[in-house]
Design an enzyme around this catalytic site. Structure first.
Site, PDB file in Angstrom:
ATOM      1  N   PRO A  24     -98.498  65.238  79.499  1.00 21.25           N
ATOM      2  CA  PRO A  24     -98.465  66.624  79.982  1.00 21.25           C
ATOM      3  C   PRO A  24     -99.620  66.881  80.945  1.00 21.25           C
ATOM      4  O   PRO A  24    -100.754  66.471  80.668  1.00 21.25           O
ATOM      5  CB  PRO A  24     -98.615  67.445  78.702  1.00 21.25           C
ATOM      6  CG  PRO A  24     -99.179  66.508  77.679  1.00 21.25           C
ATOM      7  CD  PRO A  24     -98.710  65.136  78.057  1.00 21.25           C
ATOM      8  N   TYR A 183    -108.528  73.466  72.637  1.00 22.63           N
ATOM      9  CA  TYR A 183    -107.719  74.695  72.681  1.00 22.63           C
ATOM     10  C   TYR A 183    -107.518  75.232  71.252  1.00 22.63           C
ATOM     11  O   TYR A 183    -108.012  74.637  70.295  1.00 22.63           O
ATOM     12  CB  TYR A 183    -106.406  74.430  73.435  1.00 22.63           C
ATOM     13  CG  TYR A 183    -106.705  74.026  74.869  1.00 22.63           C
ATOM     14  CD1 TYR A 183    -107.366  74.910  75.725  1.00 22.63           C
ATOM     15  CD2 TYR A 183    -106.427  72.747  75.344  1.00 22.63           C
ATOM     16  CE1 TYR A 183    -107.716  74.539  77.023  1.00 22.63           C
ATOM     17  CE2 TYR A 183    -106.766  72.370  76.647  1.00 22.63           C
ATOM     18  CZ  TYR A 183    -107.416  73.272  77.473  1.00 22.63           C
ATOM     19  OH  TYR A 183    -107.773  72.909  78.747  1.00 22.63           O
ATOM     20  N   LEU A 302    -106.916  56.490  80.225  1.00 22.48           N
ATOM     21  CA  LEU A 302    -107.276  55.338  81.051  1.00 22.48           C
ATOM     22  C   LEU A 302    -106.487  54.089  80.669  1.00 22.48           C
ATOM     23  O   LEU A 302    -107.055  53.010  80.502  1.00 22.48           O
ATOM     24  CB  LEU A 302    -108.780  55.088  81.013  1.00 22.48           C
ATOM     25  CG  LEU A 302    -109.607  56.025  81.902  1.00 22.48           C
ATOM     26  CD1 LEU A 302    -111.085  55.674  81.854  1.00 22.48           C
ATOM     27  CD2 LEU A 302    -109.127  55.981  83.354  1.00 22.48           C
TER      28      LEU A 302
HETATM   29  C1  LIG Z   1    -104.085  67.187  86.278  1.00 22.47           C
HETATM   30  C2  LIG Z   1    -104.176  67.020  84.792  1.00 22.47           C
HETATM   31  C3  LIG Z   1    -103.666  67.997  83.953  1.00 22.47           C
HETATM   32  C4  LIG Z   1    -103.709  67.835  82.566  1.00 22.47           C
HETATM   33  N1  LIG Z   1    -103.109  68.746  81.746  1.00 22.47           N
HETATM   34  C5  LIG Z   1    -102.945  68.486  80.439  1.00 22.47           C
HETATM   35  C6  LIG Z   1    -102.099  69.272  79.628  1.00 22.47           C
HETATM   36  O1  LIG Z   1    -101.409  70.167  80.100  1.00 22.47           O
HETATM   37  N2  LIG Z   1    -102.044  68.978  78.307  1.00 22.47           N
HETATM   38  C7  LIG Z   1    -102.725  67.936  77.757  1.00 22.47           C
HETATM   39  O2  LIG Z   1    -102.638  67.710  76.555  1.00 22.47           O
HETATM   40  N3  LIG Z   1    -103.486  67.130  78.525  1.00 22.47           N
HETATM   41  C8  LIG Z   1    -103.587  67.368  79.846  1.00 22.47           C
HETATM   42  N4  LIG Z   1    -104.295  66.510  80.636  1.00 22.47           N
HETATM   43  C9  LIG Z   1    -104.845  65.287  80.034  1.00 22.47           C
HETATM   44  C10 LIG Z   1    -103.839  64.155  80.213  1.00 22.47           C
HETATM   45  O3  LIG Z   1    -102.593  64.430  79.629  1.00 22.47           O
HETATM   46  C11 LIG Z   1    -104.395  62.842  79.660  1.00 22.47           C
HETATM   47  O4  LIG Z   1    -104.543  62.956  78.273  1.00 22.47           O
HETATM   48  C12 LIG Z   1    -105.731  62.450  80.295  1.00 22.47           C
HETATM   49  O5  LIG Z   1    -105.711  62.674  81.692  1.00 22.47           O
HETATM   50  C13 LIG Z   1    -106.051  60.971  80.063  1.00 22.47           C
HETATM   51  O6  LIG Z   1    -104.983  60.171  80.545  1.00 22.47           O
HETATM   52  P1  LIG Z   1    -105.054  59.384  81.951  1.00 22.47           P
HETATM   53  O7  LIG Z   1    -106.272  58.478  81.910  1.00 22.47           O
HETATM   54  O8  LIG Z   1    -103.767  58.590  81.967  1.00 22.47           O
HETATM   55  O9  LIG Z   1    -105.144  60.369  83.052  1.00 22.47           O
HETATM   56  C14 LIG Z   1    -104.305  66.673  82.023  1.00 22.47           C
HETATM   57  C15 LIG Z   1    -104.860  65.715  82.878  1.00 22.47           C
HETATM   58  C16 LIG Z   1    -104.773  65.861  84.246  1.00 22.47           C
HETATM   59  C17 LIG Z   1    -105.323  64.763  85.127  1.00 22.47           C
END
Ligand SMILES: Cc1cc2nc3c(=O)[nH]c(=O)nc-3n(C[C@H](O)[C@H](O)[C@H](O)COP(=O)(O)O)c2cc1C
Length: 372
Positions: A24, A183, A302
């Site tokens: 998300p 949250y 990551l």
């Molecule tokens: C642009 C953006 C928006 C995000 N919005 C949410 C969100 O709506 N809900 C949530 O649980 N995490 C949110 N996150 C966190 C990501 O879902 C994820 O847990 C975090 O970026 C780590 O994963 P990654 O290394 O693949 O980016 C968001 C991250 C990014 C980069």
């Protein structure tokens, strides 16, 4: 060896085509909670990605539960209709299952969009009264939230239920409660934010009470054949904060009320914590919850390199892997991972001709990208 990442997984009656999940991601681009053309192109593109599941961003269950003025919501008929338009397009052209994360921002609400600074809104920018388990501000420069009363808790539970019913009416495949990232539901769980002395504070049993009440009510409002999940925090990374041992107990309790999976994330209860960020840094937390709570687990954080993600599934650390930034960078991540792992993946027929087997240009394009 056949890929484990590209095998199906059953969650109740829902079968995901593979273990890849678009995490998300808030877009801060909605109009009073209503999706618009930004969401159409953002989700539309990700819905043809070949991922097993596309999660719609944190979606507020009441207006005051938004993080920013741009957050998506599912608290009005207008919100439901606007999201319905996007969901219909994703269904018509897409090939992913569609899930939604339902959320309440608690004391992290009333904030600027990240690209406006991400600080607390000023009165002249339309700040609103935030609420939390206890009247403890997020940080310096943030307002003291209103401490939720019993009547407030009833109202917020009802808002989660109403949004869950709206998600069911939209025909979404899966619904997830956001219990992480500082949250509202996480604020109840964490002793850092929860200083209550009533039945909602103190012991873990008390701190879990409201999140479990919400999840139980969502389960009852959501079709029995469809999966319900939760994003939980594996640790606050702070002394005296929520710990992985507590995450295991919470995951077990969620399982007992009919929750089908947890996504194990971490951090966010305060702006600054010593988080050991690095490749797959939350994977151990996911593996621990999976082993000790016996519930399906989605790992996140990551994880972006195909073989690393494959290993997380093949080694039994997680049942699914969610990715956020990797999908913003490359909305065709599953196609490229399938190529790297020698696995099958679905393309929309309109884009079929870009399959590496049909397009010699793939060999030219990929190494150039890798060398960047
Ligand atoms: C642009 C953006 C928006 C995000 N919005 C949410 C969100 O709506 N809900 C949530 O649980 N995490 C949110 N996150 C966190 C990501 O879902 C994820 O847990 C975090 O970026 C780590 O994963 P990654 O290394 O693949 O980016 C968001 C991250 C990014 C980069």
């Amino acid at each position: 060896m056949p890929s484990s990442l590209f095998t199906t997984i059953d969650l109740r009656d829902l079968t995901l085509a593979n273990r890849i999940v678009v995490s998300p991601m808030c877009q801060y681009s909605a109009d009073d909670g209503s999706a618009n053309d930004w969401h159409m192109q953002h989700l539309g593109s990700l819905a043809v990605s070949g991922a097993g599941l596309l999660m719609i961003e944190a979606t507020a269950v009441e207006q005051a539960g938004r993080i920013t003025h741009g957050c998506l919501g599912l608290y009005s008929d207008a919100n439901e209709a606007a999201l319905g338009r996007v969901v219909a397009a994703c269904r018509r052209f897409g090939n992913t299952a569609l899930g939604i994360q339902l959320a309440h921002a608690g004391r992290k609400g009333s904030a600027q969009r990240p690209w406006e600074g991400g600080r607390a809104l000023r009165a002249e920018d339309g700040a609103w009264l935030t609420s939390a388990p206890s009247p403890v501000a997020l940080d310096e420069g943030w307002p003291t939230p209103h401490a939720l009363t019993a009547a407030d808790l009833d109202r917020i539970e009802a808002a989660f239920v109403a949004a869950t019913r709206r998600a069911a009416r939209l025909g979404l495949d899966l619904v997830e409660a956001h219990c992480a990232h500082g949250y509202l539901l996480h604020e109840f769980l964490s002793p850092i934010a929860n200083k209550r002395t009533d039945a909602h504070g103190g012991s873990l049993e008390n701190r879990m009470r409201f999140p479990l009440r919400v999840a139980t009510a969502m389960r009852a409002a959501w079709p029995a054949e469809k999966p319900l999940g939760a994003r939980i925090t594996g640790t606050d990374w702070l002394p005296g904060g929520f710990s992985v041992e507590e995450a295991v107990v919470f995951a077990r309790a969620l399982k007992a009320i009919g929750c089908d999976y947890v996504c194990v994330s971490s951090g966010g209860i305060v702006p600054k914590a010593p988080i050991p960020v690095g490749p797959g840094y939350q994977l151990e937390l996911a593996a621990r919850v999976r082993r000790d709570a016996g519930i399906a687990v989605r790992a996140v954080g990551l994880l972006a390199e195909p073989h690393q993600v494959e290993t997380a599934i093949a080694s039994g650390q997680a049942d699914m892997v969610a990715m956020a930034r990797a999908f913003l960078d490359d909305p065709r991540w599953p196609w490229h991972a399938a190529e790297a792992l020698g696995a099958p993946v679905r393309y929309p027929p309109q884009y079929e001709r870009s399959r590496p087997t049909l397009w010699p240009g793939a060999k030219l394009a990929r190494p150039a990208r890798a060398a960047e």
